[in-house]
Motif scaffolding. Sequence first.
Motif, PDB file in Angstrom:
ATOM      1  N   THR A 353      75.674  98.002  45.008  1.00  0.00           N
ATOM      2  CA  THR A 353      76.686  98.542  45.909  1.00  0.00           C
ATOM      3  C   THR A 353      77.189  99.861  45.327  1.00  0.00           C
ATOM      4  O   THR A 353      77.183 100.076  44.117  1.00  0.00           O
ATOM      5  N   ARG A 354      77.628 100.761  46.240  1.00  0.00           N
ATOM      6  CA  ARG A 354      78.139 102.088  45.901  1.00  0.00           C
ATOM      7  C   ARG A 354      77.068 102.896  45.154  1.00  0.00           C
ATOM      8  O   ARG A 354      75.872 102.721  45.393  1.00  0.00           O
ATOM      9  N   TYR A 364      73.522 105.635  47.236  1.00  0.00           N
ATOM     10  CA  TYR A 364      74.771 104.946  47.548  1.00  0.00           C
ATOM     11  C   TYR A 364      74.474 103.824  48.541  1.00  0.00           C
ATOM     12  O   TYR A 364      73.805 104.028  49.559  1.00  0.00           O
ATOM     13  N   ASP A 366      76.247 100.711  50.803  1.00  0.00           N
ATOM     14  CA  ASP A 366      77.500 100.286  51.398  1.00  0.00           C
ATOM     15  C   ASP A 366      77.961  98.955  50.793  1.00  0.00           C
ATOM     16  O   ASP A 366      77.184  98.001  50.735  1.00  0.00           O
ATOM     17  N   SER A 380      82.793 107.209  45.289  1.00  0.00           N
ATOM     18  CA  SER A 380      82.111 106.310  44.361  1.00  0.00           C
ATOM     19  C   SER A 380      83.042 105.230  43.855  1.00  0.00           C
ATOM     20  O   SER A 380      84.255 105.237  44.150  1.00  0.00           O
ATOM     21  N   GLN A 381      82.485 104.299  43.089  1.00  0.00           N
ATOM     22  CA  GLN A 381      83.286 103.216  42.537  1.00  0.00           C
ATOM     23  C   GLN A 381      84.277 103.709  41.482  1.00  0.00           C
ATOM     24  O   GLN A 381      85.241 103.002  41.173  1.00  0.00           O
TER      25      GLN A 381
END
Length: 587
Positions: A353-354, A364, A366, A380-381
């Motif tokens: 994820t991300r 990236y 979702d 971003s995270q």
Amino acid sequence: MFSDNREKKTRFKMYKAGKVWVVAGATFVTLLGLGNLASHADDSNPTNKIQPAQVTTPKGEAVASNQPATAQVVSEQQSTSSTSKQTSDDLASQTSAPAEQKTPESPAPEQTTPQNDDSQPTANNEKNEQQDQNNDRSQNNSVEKNSSDANSHEQPVAKQDDDQAGEQSAQETNQPSSSDSQQPTTNEQSEQAKPEVAAEKVIPDGWNSDHTMYAQNGQYLSGVHYITPDNTYFAFDAQTHQMVRNAYIESQWGMWYMFGGDGRIATRVTPYMGTYYYFDPSTYLRVDNAYVESQWGMWYMFGGDGRIATRVTPYMGTYYYFDPSTYLRVDNAYVESQWGMWYMFGGDGRIATRVTPYMGTYYYFDPSTYLRVDNNYVESQWGMWYMFGDDGRIVTGLRDWFGSTYYFDPSTYLKVTNDVVNVGNNTVAYFNDWGQLAYKTSNSFIGSLLSGAIQTWKQYGILPSLSIAQAICESSWGNAAPGNNLFGIKGSYNGMSQLLWTWEVYNGRSVHIQDWFRAYPSLAESIQDHGRFLYVNSRYSNLLWNRNYVDVCYKIKQDGYATSPTYATTLINIIEYNGLNWIDQAL
């Protein structure tokens, strides 16, 4: 003197003489009409009343018998008694008085008496009369049973021909009529059949010869059992007792277990029904929803139904992907799921994820759908924003998006805002506070001044277009800038100065003189010092933070920066021709 009112009763006893059964009748007389007189059997003188009877054996031999003379010969093969309670007339027709019994005229051949005395009843062994009268039926049953027992005890497996002939003769002589004959009872049939029943086979404990059944305590096992010699468990069919192979079955205590091709209870990874399952080596139970190590050291995932997992599989709050050929977990790969969508799985096997690194770049995914994000600017995270292109890769350099052009730093991947960068192809560009492209040029001299001019605006409030136009005008596009002094500022810069020839106009006449001018380490420092010069001189205060390039060009001429009467118009022409006003609009 007395009328003959005696009632005669005859009782029949069965005795064995050699191989012949003899029925003897004993007559009892009761006097009627004598009031209370008791009647007794006439047995006071047995010698005068009972004579030895001649008995014909199955071989046709006559033998003497100590039984009453009224005995009837019964063949060894006949197991039934021909008597029950009869009337006195029938008995009289079958039995003669003891006094009338005659001995045979021809002497009987010598006969050896059988040694089994237990089977030969004697006169002393008779029951008393009263007991006989009360047990008529039991006596008759006893006769039948004794006859059956004698037959079963003494019947040989095979007879000699001469024995058969003698027995046939005896049967012809003494065979009872059809009305008197009696079929063998169930007990007789059972007794007669006993010698023909084979002894029950004893099953030895342990495995049978082909190792398919196991016996304990003389019985073949059924169900799941621990077999000590093999140090494991086996299952045996409840009906056939055969060892169960390659089957997943329920035990007698309700738990389900797998038994392999050799019949042993399965542990760890086991093939079954075209797939694989895992069975705990301690409990032998099937393992569901677990990622476990196999007996050969590889790790596999087993799903909710116990089957080995392939492709995308949920586990521990996330998803993993297992190769459909090797069943091994897939790490650091972008793969297609069983439903046709593509997903990224990271270094720890978890679905990505991300922002995720892959193949030398970043993508990236979702956090809700786990799908790759294309052509979008996302956070971003760790809170920074990045642009991802049409192929999902993180973007660097120039990128058009929603009608504007942006630039993303090739090192940091971050969008450039309010700065000037070399975007390649000898092009310098300026991007505003939103990262949108505000101005770009392929002129190297303008490009070298662009960043310094913007900094001058930020620090001192001098319009960038004015700074660049003055530098072009004062240095003739940088060709007349000794010591990087673009603006011809006199004096010294950080103790650095140079003596130069210059033209000055005095009273309308040009004069060529020498004077001291500032020297700079770089053009950027020269343009920055120019902004500071205007900022600190109060006569130029009317220029500060003014965004109108036409206005500031006329004011700087008025403030006495230059003596040329066309100085303002010259600067305006340079700005408009090179589009320097676009820089001002982006501020």
